[in-house]
Write an enzyme that holds these catalytic residues in place. Sequence first.
Site, PDB file in Angstrom:
ATOM      1  N   ASN A 250       0.806  -1.218   0.000  1.00  0.00           N
ATOM      2  CA  ASN A 250       0.000   0.000   0.000  1.00  0.00           C
ATOM      3  C   ASN A 250       0.842   1.272   0.000  1.00  0.00           C
ATOM      4  O   ASN A 250       0.382   2.332  -0.412  1.00  0.00           O
ATOM      5  CB  ASN A 250      -0.917   0.011   1.225  1.00  0.00           C
ATOM      6  CG  ASN A 250      -2.312  -0.465   0.863  1.00  0.00           C
ATOM      7  OD1 ASN A 250      -2.963   0.122   0.009  1.00  0.00           O
ATOM      8  ND2 ASN A 250      -2.746  -1.546   1.494  1.00  0.00           N
ATOM      9  N   ASN A 275      -7.371 -10.096   3.251  1.00  0.00           N
ATOM     10  CA  ASN A 275      -8.338  -9.113   2.753  1.00  0.00           C
ATOM     11  C   ASN A 275      -9.643  -9.753   2.287  1.00  0.00           C
ATOM     12  O   ASN A 275      -9.787 -10.978   2.282  1.00  0.00           O
ATOM     13  CB  ASN A 275      -7.704  -8.266   1.641  1.00  0.00           C
ATOM     14  CG  ASN A 275      -7.369  -9.107   0.418  1.00  0.00           C
ATOM     15  OD1 ASN A 275      -7.997 -10.136   0.166  1.00  0.00           O
ATOM     16  ND2 ASN A 275      -6.374  -8.686  -0.333  1.00  0.00           N
ATOM     17  N   CYS A 338      -7.055  -1.070   9.342  1.00  0.00           N
ATOM     18  CA  CYS A 338      -6.642  -1.979   8.277  1.00  0.00           C
ATOM     19  C   CYS A 338      -6.368  -1.068   7.090  1.00  0.00           C
ATOM     20  O   CYS A 338      -5.540  -0.171   7.206  1.00  0.00           O
ATOM     21  CB  CYS A 338      -7.706  -3.027   8.005  1.00  0.00           C
ATOM     22  SG  CYS A 338      -9.397  -2.400   7.955  1.00  0.00           S
ATOM     23  N   SER A 339      -7.060  -1.242   5.983  1.00  0.00           N
ATOM     24  CA  SER A 339      -6.874  -0.283   4.903  1.00  0.00           C
ATOM     25  C   SER A 339      -7.859   0.870   5.079  1.00  0.00           C
ATOM     26  O   SER A 339      -7.481   1.978   5.416  1.00  0.00           O
ATOM     27  CB  SER A 339      -7.085  -0.950   3.547  1.00  0.00           C
ATOM     28  OG  SER A 339      -6.116  -1.959   3.373  1.00  0.00           O
ATOM     29  N   TRP A 342     -13.004  -0.383   7.732  1.00  0.00           N
ATOM     30  CA  TRP A 342     -14.419  -0.724   7.903  1.00  0.00           C
ATOM     31  C   TRP A 342     -14.679  -2.225   7.819  1.00  0.00           C
ATOM     32  O   TRP A 342     -15.806  -2.654   7.951  1.00  0.00           O
ATOM     33  CB  TRP A 342     -15.300   0.069   6.935  1.00  0.00           C
ATOM     34  CG  TRP A 342     -14.865   0.042   5.481  1.00  0.00           C
ATOM     35  CD1 TRP A 342     -14.439  -1.035   4.785  1.00  0.00           C
ATOM     36  CD2 TRP A 342     -14.868   1.140   4.569  1.00  0.00           C
ATOM     37  NE1 TRP A 342     -14.167  -0.688   3.502  1.00  0.00           N
ATOM     38  CE2 TRP A 342     -14.421   0.649   3.317  1.00  0.00           C
ATOM     39  CE3 TRP A 342     -15.212   2.498   4.684  1.00  0.00           C
ATOM     40  CZ2 TRP A 342     -14.304   1.472   2.192  1.00  0.00           C
ATOM     41  CZ3 TRP A 342     -15.094   3.294   3.560  1.00  0.00           C
ATOM     42  CH2 TRP A 342     -14.642   2.787   2.327  1.00  0.00           C
ATOM     43  N   ASP A 343     -13.684  -3.015   7.544  1.00  0.00           N
ATOM     44  CA  ASP A 343     -13.912  -4.459   7.528  1.00  0.00           C
ATOM     45  C   ASP A 343     -13.175  -5.160   8.666  1.00  0.00           C
ATOM     46  O   ASP A 343     -13.743  -5.449   9.698  1.00  0.00           O
ATOM     47  CB  ASP A 343     -13.490  -5.048   6.182  1.00  0.00           C
ATOM     48  CG  ASP A 343     -14.372  -4.555   5.049  1.00  0.00           C
ATOM     49  OD1 ASP A 343     -15.592  -4.508   5.263  1.00  0.00           O
ATOM     50  OD2 ASP A 343     -13.855  -4.212   3.977  1.00  0.00           O
ATOM     51  N   ARG A 384     -20.862  -5.289   0.643  1.00  0.00           N
ATOM     52  CA  ARG A 384     -20.387  -6.578   1.120  1.00  0.00           C
ATOM     53  C   ARG A 384     -21.420  -7.676   0.955  1.00  0.00           C
ATOM     54  O   ARG A 384     -21.098  -8.830   0.731  1.00  0.00           O
ATOM     55  CB  ARG A 384     -19.975  -6.485   2.590  1.00  0.00           C
ATOM     56  CG  ARG A 384     -18.790  -5.573   2.867  1.00  0.00           C
ATOM     57  CD  ARG A 384     -17.492  -6.102   2.282  1.00  0.00           C
ATOM     58  NE  ARG A 384     -16.417  -5.132   2.458  1.00  0.00           N
ATOM     59  CZ  ARG A 384     -16.016  -4.281   1.505  1.00  0.00           C
ATOM     60  NH1 ARG A 384     -16.602  -4.313   0.303  1.00  0.00           N
ATOM     61  NH2 ARG A 384     -15.056  -3.417   1.735  1.00  0.00           N
TER      62      ARG A 384
END
Lengths: 659, 553
Positions: A250, A275, A338-339, A342-343, A384
């Site tokens: 990233n 991921n 995380c990135s 939200w997950d 999702r």
Amino acid sequence: MEYIRTPKVENVRLLDRVSSRKAPVGTLYLTATHVIFVENVSETRKETWILHSQICSVEKQSTSATGCPLLIRCKNYQVIQFIILQERDCHDVYISLMRLSRPEKYEELYCFSFNPNLDKEDQEQAWNFIDLKAEYNRMGVPIQLWYITHLNRDYGVCDTYPTVLYAPTSATPPIIIGSSKFRSRGRFPTLSYYNHDNHASICRSSQPLSGFSARCLEDEQMLQAIMKANPGSEFMYVVDTRPKLNAMANRAAGKGYENEDNYSNIKFQFIGIENIHVMRNSLQKMLEVCELKSPSMGDFLWGLENSGWLKHIKAILDAGIFIAKAVAEEAISVLVHCSDGWDRTAQVCSVASLLLDPYYRTLKGFMVLIEKDWVSFGHKFNHRYNHLDGDPKEVSPVIDQFIECVWHLMEQFPCAFEYNERFLVHVHNHIYSCQYGNFICNSQKERREQRTRERTHSLWPHMWKNSTDYMNPLYRPDHSQTQGVLRPDTAPYCFKFWRGMYNRFEKGLHPRQSVIDFLMAVKEETQQLEEDLEIHEEKIAKLEKLQVKHNKIKANPRDINKHLGVSTSDNSIANTPQDYTGTAGIFPSCSSSQLDEESSVLILTRDTLKSSDPDLSTNSDQESGVADLNCRSPSGGDSLPSEDSAKDPDSDEAANSAA
Amino acid sequence: MEFAELIKTPRVDNVVLHRPFMPRVEGTLCLTGHHLILSSRQDSNEELWLLHSNIDSIEKRFVGSLGTVIVKCKDLRIIQLDIPGMEECLNIASSIEALSTLDSVTLMYPFFYRPMFEVIEDGWNTFLPEQSFKQIESSTDEWRLSYVNKDFSVCPSYPPVLAVPKSIDDETIRKVAIFRHAGRFPVLSYYHKKNGMVMMRSGQPLTGSNGRRCKEDEKLINATLRAGKRGYIIDTRSINVAQQAKARGGGFEVEAHYPQWRRIHKTIERSNILQESLIKLVEACNDQSHNMDRWLSKLEASNWLTNIKEILTTACLAAQCIDREGASVLVHGTEGTDSTLQVTSLAQIILDPTSRTIRGFESLVEREWLQAGHPFQQRCSQSAYSNSKPKWEAPVFLLFLDCVWQILRQFPCSFQFNEHFLILLFEHAYASQFGTFLGNNAFERRKLKLPQKTVSLWSWVNRPQDTERFLNPLFEANSLVIWPSVSPQSLLLWEGVFLRWNRSSKCLDEAYEEMIHIIEHNKELQSKIHTFGGKEQGYRKDIIVSPLTLDSA
């Protein structure tokens, strides 16, 4: 309506995937919201309801002599196979379902037409059932350490965050705004959980836009402020839930992770959770294993291993444990990202909160937790779970994994949770059903735009009303297991395939008697007995008086025996053998007629007795109105398994019979 | 006495004991003829009494003069003893080794054990064949008890009393016995009251490679068929294995000579493969690495659950033939002492509600395992940690118990006993103070005079105060046939045995306690309300009824 090419097809057969039972023949109806299959057998007229929004995929298979098979896979892991006589009918149903199961506009979602007959006021009231502000008060967030910031009141700072956010006292608006500019999608560090005992907190954010060397003073100040909100601590953890390699990759895109050298007060930690794409593929592989027709033990275990699913679940739980430990034992605050935050961040924060705080292990607390860490912080439910037809690469079982983590904890701590497995399964079901407005859209902002509070209903009050169905009889608020922090074992053998979720419609695979239901019945009876006892006591007191007065009175003879044995007499469950031969046709005489004269009398599981949803009664009422099903969307079409069974007395036999 | 020679160092001070889930204990280690005892002398709770016969293998390690003995037990527990002094440590290790591998059965602890409790009901006489046959006699007169084997001359691994078809005389039976492996002629295993169908078991027929036949054998098993009905022969070996057996004089019933029987081959593994499976499974469970893939692949490679599935499936098939097809069944493998018994006993668990009660299950173990000649001594002499190459060792009985546990998990309210009872039987089959599981068959037990010289496990278990902890609080008599699911998704690892020493069961035990509490509380209220009801009635008798007030009540 316009998408329904054919509202009704007759002489359709419903195949049972597990059993080789003769497939029932019936009529298939397409309504605006459901696929409904009604068996022809006149006395039962068993119904199977499938919500369009639950349909994950429709597959038309090659036509055979018996007809044209149509395979429907659902998001709640139900797999249904119909055989339609005419290829043309099958094609019409297929085309209709392809469209009906992929709504393009929010208006098409079931929640916008679902009407449980509440008046406006009740509807509004219902949305206030979960109040996040009250939740932060419950956590005891002290005003001298944290404050509510309204910077995001019009979603100007971050359009995926809620309007109300908590920031550490020393984080001034310029710091917040500066930090948000240095974070992916403006998702600056904000409070998720505050631990009242020691001031340590869990904060969440997205990744920093650090690239290879960029830094941001405000972001550094922000983290400093978070640490300061935990007086006495000398550092804080920053947990990046991604595998290190992903995070490094990233950096090339100008994103990345915190450099320990730039932040004076942090200890940085990677926790390798894969991921969404890896998770999606993993689930896919596991579901293929679940769908195998009579797999060998080796096939099953190999497939389970190969899917990697349990490994991912373990990684999420391990991450949650790391954070809970830091907060509870070291009294150190943790920033999780995380990135986009939200997950994996939602998974890990909510697992950690659940481990730390017994409140989230209560029925209401779990609802709050979902609303807090998932709904309000912008978990992209729409993408999702593919509510609206969208990019299939955005779909991933993120919340499914969280729910499974909770199940694993329930298995290890059977007395620590107020709710039971059925609750988790029903919540999961409704995340996908789009029947209620809670899980619509990708963010609070979008939900406001859609006016979901006015136009749809909230799931939670509905589940609360049926809470007796969701109670864990082994739960006691004063039990030692209930108190304090959970410290689960995460040795690999603690992780098991969750049959109750991924094979939940294959009832033949499940225990034929349920301990939980048995105990619930006993507890219910106990309560009744306690009430009776009170009445008896009163009555005897009265009788004693009467006797003294020589009054001529007789008490109402109560049937004491009425309650005795109630709990269990209906627990006898007949079932039928599976195919144990492994060779088809060993028993030429094996006939379904002989099968079930016996069992049909005996079958009974709790599900038929207990069924929570009031919607349910609506459904059974509609049994008589089959004829006009196709012209009106049923008001209570909820396709939970228990409800299915309640709709028809025969269903358990169907499910159980695997012969 | 002989033991003294084997005990080189009877006692060592300052030994440190490490056990799973318990704090370390420092104390004195003593060796007696049958026990390894460690006592801290402070608190009786901190004592360890370990039967030498429970020790599967030991390992020694030295760091300087501090020795460590790792003791691996047949119940799968691993304990560690830190022993100061190299010589003491070596002595202790070699003594344990010698004491745990005594050759002579009569030196085993059951011959020395004197019960601390009063024997109310002698377990050696609790389950006599005549008694269980009475049950059958009350519903059919087609069977009789034969004493043809009373001196064990017809079949040394059979008991002296056996149930055979009434129409078959002892002379015929003698001839049949010659035609069956080790004289194990077909005998009655189970009579299904519901439809009068029967399950029989035997050894393989000795057809050999030239296809020998035996008219008497055919006559015997045909005598169990109803007119015009076919029966099923369940051979627990694959067709290939059964074919190969012909070369060694064994074989199977060919269609031509048994036209009224349909043969079904299933594949239950033989004992040495099962032993290997157990060793691999236990190794997987003890693997300390935290790697999920490794665990799953090791679990799969052990094949334990595959064996469970195969055994259960075969038992279900036998039960299905009897209950659903209304046909009689004959079960055999090669010897008829292992897989055959797994199948016949599990089929009874499925079919017969009585066998799901405590007494009924004990009776089942007695009939279908002990009397039927399962060679417990050979099969259970070593467990999963043994270093020696297995000869006759195999977890045949443990697999049976595991299968029962699987059914219990699927029908948690249909069994009078709980998991602890199954674990108890597992433990005692491998090491015990009771004589029940000594010897390989009834003949050996008689020669050893076990009933006279040892105490039966049943004498202890059946005392009401001891039975209590084996009772399943959820039990509700279920008179139905229970059909378990044998899908991989439905079969689980028996954590109570295989993870017992690896993970704390505290939370699960608490849940069990809570469950008992809920049910006990309910029962209390029920009895209370009963007494109240009685009281009320008493009052009512005293008071003359007035119709007017009755309405208002």
